[in-house]
Write a protein that holds these residues in place. Sequence first.
Motif, PDB file in Angstrom:
ATOM      1  N   PHE A 173      73.970  23.081 -40.855  1.00  9.59           N
ATOM      2  CA  PHE A 173      73.229  22.677 -39.753  1.00  9.59           C
ATOM      3  C   PHE A 173      73.934  21.400 -39.516  1.00  9.59           C
ATOM      4  O   PHE A 173      74.761  20.788 -40.296  1.00  9.59           O
ATOM      5  CB  PHE A 173      71.933  22.578 -39.822  1.00  9.59           C
ATOM      6  CG  PHE A 173      71.339  21.491 -41.073  1.00  9.59           C
ATOM      7  CD1 PHE A 173      71.478  20.160 -40.935  1.00  9.59           C
ATOM      8  CD2 PHE A 173      71.328  22.091 -42.328  1.00  9.59           C
ATOM      9  CE1 PHE A 173      71.172  19.533 -42.011  1.00  9.59           C
ATOM     10  CE2 PHE A 173      70.954  21.443 -43.339  1.00  9.59           C
ATOM     11  CZ  PHE A 173      70.896  19.927 -43.160  1.00  9.59           C
ATOM     12  N   LEU A 231      64.845  26.438 -40.429  1.00 13.31           N
ATOM     13  CA  LEU A 231      64.853  24.986 -39.928  1.00 13.31           C
ATOM     14  C   LEU A 231      63.510  24.189 -40.057  1.00 13.31           C
ATOM     15  O   LEU A 231      63.486  23.343 -40.503  1.00 13.31           O
ATOM     16  CB  LEU A 231      65.796  24.855 -39.043  1.00 13.31           C
ATOM     17  CG  LEU A 231      67.248  25.089 -38.876  1.00 13.31           C
ATOM     18  CD1 LEU A 231      67.734  25.004 -37.506  1.00 13.31           C
ATOM     19  CD2 LEU A 231      67.764  24.225 -40.000  1.00 13.31           C
ATOM     20  N   GLY A 285      71.630  24.652 -35.545  1.00 14.33           N
ATOM     21  CA  GLY A 285      71.966  25.634 -36.726  1.00 14.33           C
ATOM     22  C   GLY A 285      73.193  26.176 -36.489  1.00 14.33           C
ATOM     23  O   GLY A 285      73.648  25.965 -35.349  1.00 14.33           O
ATOM     24  N   LEU A 329      68.055  19.166 -35.207  1.00 13.16           N
ATOM     25  CA  LEU A 329      68.587  20.346 -36.097  1.00 13.16           C
ATOM     26  C   LEU A 329      69.343  21.040 -35.318  1.00 13.16           C
ATOM     27  O   LEU A 329      68.561  22.030 -34.813  1.00 13.16           O
ATOM     28  CB  LEU A 329      67.601  20.700 -37.285  1.00 13.16           C
ATOM     29  CG  LEU A 329      67.317  19.679 -38.366  1.00 13.16           C
ATOM     30  CD1 LEU A 329      65.904  20.190 -39.010  1.00 13.16           C
ATOM     31  CD2 LEU A 329      68.369  19.898 -39.485  1.00 13.16           C
ATOM     32  N   GLY A 370      74.121  28.743 -41.859  1.00 13.55           N
ATOM     33  CA  GLY A 370      72.829  28.344 -42.286  1.00 13.55           C
ATOM     34  C   GLY A 370      72.050  29.609 -42.842  1.00 13.55           C
ATOM     35  O   GLY A 370      71.105  29.436 -43.414  1.00 13.55           O
ATOM     36  N   LEU A 381      69.890  18.619 -46.217  1.00 18.98           N
ATOM     37  CA  LEU A 381      69.058  17.866 -45.432  1.00 18.98           C
ATOM     38  C   LEU A 381      68.770  16.467 -45.877  1.00 18.98           C
ATOM     39  O   LEU A 381      68.868  15.511 -45.369  1.00 18.98           O
ATOM     40  CB  LEU A 381      67.813  18.475 -44.933  1.00 18.98           C
ATOM     41  CG  LEU A 381      67.023  17.872 -43.962  1.00 18.98           C
ATOM     42  CD1 LEU A 381      67.601  17.642 -42.629  1.00 18.98           C
ATOM     43  CD2 LEU A 381      65.655  18.790 -43.597  1.00 18.98           C
ATOM     44  N   PHE A 439      64.873  21.770 -32.579  1.00 15.16           N
ATOM     45  CA  PHE A 439      65.678  22.668 -33.052  1.00 15.16           C
ATOM     46  C   PHE A 439      66.589  23.299 -32.194  1.00 15.16           C
ATOM     47  O   PHE A 439      65.956  23.714 -30.921  1.00 15.16           O
ATOM     48  CB  PHE A 439      64.892  23.558 -33.635  1.00 15.16           C
ATOM     49  CG  PHE A 439      64.111  23.234 -34.628  1.00 15.16           C
ATOM     50  CD1 PHE A 439      64.119  22.736 -36.072  1.00 15.16           C
ATOM     51  CD2 PHE A 439      62.583  22.849 -34.342  1.00 15.16           C
ATOM     52  CE1 PHE A 439      63.357  22.185 -37.009  1.00 15.16           C
ATOM     53  CE2 PHE A 439      61.504  22.214 -35.427  1.00 15.16           C
ATOM     54  CZ  PHE A 439      62.038  22.204 -36.605  1.00 15.16           C
ATOM     55  N   LEU A 483      70.113  24.150 -48.633  1.00 11.05           N
ATOM     56  CA  LEU A 483      69.749  23.565 -47.152  1.00 11.05           C
ATOM     57  C   LEU A 483      68.903  22.448 -47.422  1.00 11.05           C
ATOM     58  O   LEU A 483      69.062  21.463 -46.849  1.00 11.05           O
ATOM     59  CB  LEU A 483      69.205  24.654 -46.475  1.00 11.05           C
ATOM     60  CG  LEU A 483      70.060  25.837 -45.712  1.00 11.05           C
ATOM     61  CD1 LEU A 483      69.046  26.820 -44.711  1.00 11.05           C
ATOM     62  CD2 LEU A 483      70.886  25.355 -44.753  1.00 11.05           C
ATOM     63  N   LYS A 521      65.828  29.580 -36.958  1.00  9.15           N
ATOM     64  CA  LYS A 521      64.803  28.428 -36.532  1.00  9.15           C
ATOM     65  C   LYS A 521      63.555  28.369 -37.482  1.00  9.15           C
ATOM     66  O   LYS A 521      63.304  27.156 -37.609  1.00  9.15           O
ATOM     67  CB  LYS A 521      64.256  28.751 -35.162  1.00  9.15           C
ATOM     68  CG  LYS A 521      65.350  28.245 -34.058  1.00  9.15           C
ATOM     69  CD  LYS A 521      64.900  28.304 -32.813  1.00  9.15           C
ATOM     70  CE  LYS A 521      65.286  29.412 -32.038  1.00  9.15           C
ATOM     71  NZ  LYS A 521      64.976  29.540 -30.511  1.00  9.15           N
TER      72      LYS A 521
END
Length: 109
Positions: A24, A61, A83, A81, A87, A99, A42, A95, A58
Motif C-alpha cells: 500500500f 486495510l 491499496g 491508505l 497487498g 504500516l 481508503f 502488512l 479494503k
Amino acid sequence: MKVISERRDFLAANAGKRAPMPGFVLLVRPRGDGDDTMRVGFTVTKKIGNAVVRNRMKRRLRALVRDVLPERGIIGADHILIGRAGGIERQFNVLHDELVKALKKVMPR
C-alpha cells in the motif's frame, strides 16, 4: 477515529507526506485545525482487480488501521491508505509491519 469520505479531503491529503510500501501507499497530512481526531480514508483502484478483490483489499486495510492506528497514528492528522496490487497476496503480519514502518517514516520530527 473518523472515516474520510469527501474527495476534497483525499486531494488535500495528497499534499502531505507519502510512504510507499509494497502492499500500500500511506499518505499522512496533519490538518492543523486544533481537532485531535485521527481521520482515515481508503482507496483501491480498478487496476487492482474486480469489485470482489477491491473490497477484500479494503477490508484488509480497515483491519490494519484498527490494529495499528490507535496507538501509533498521528493525532490530528488525516491518514490515507491506497491499496496496491501486491497487498492482496501479502501476509497480514507483513502488512502490519509495513504500516508500522510507514508511520515511523512520516512521523513529524
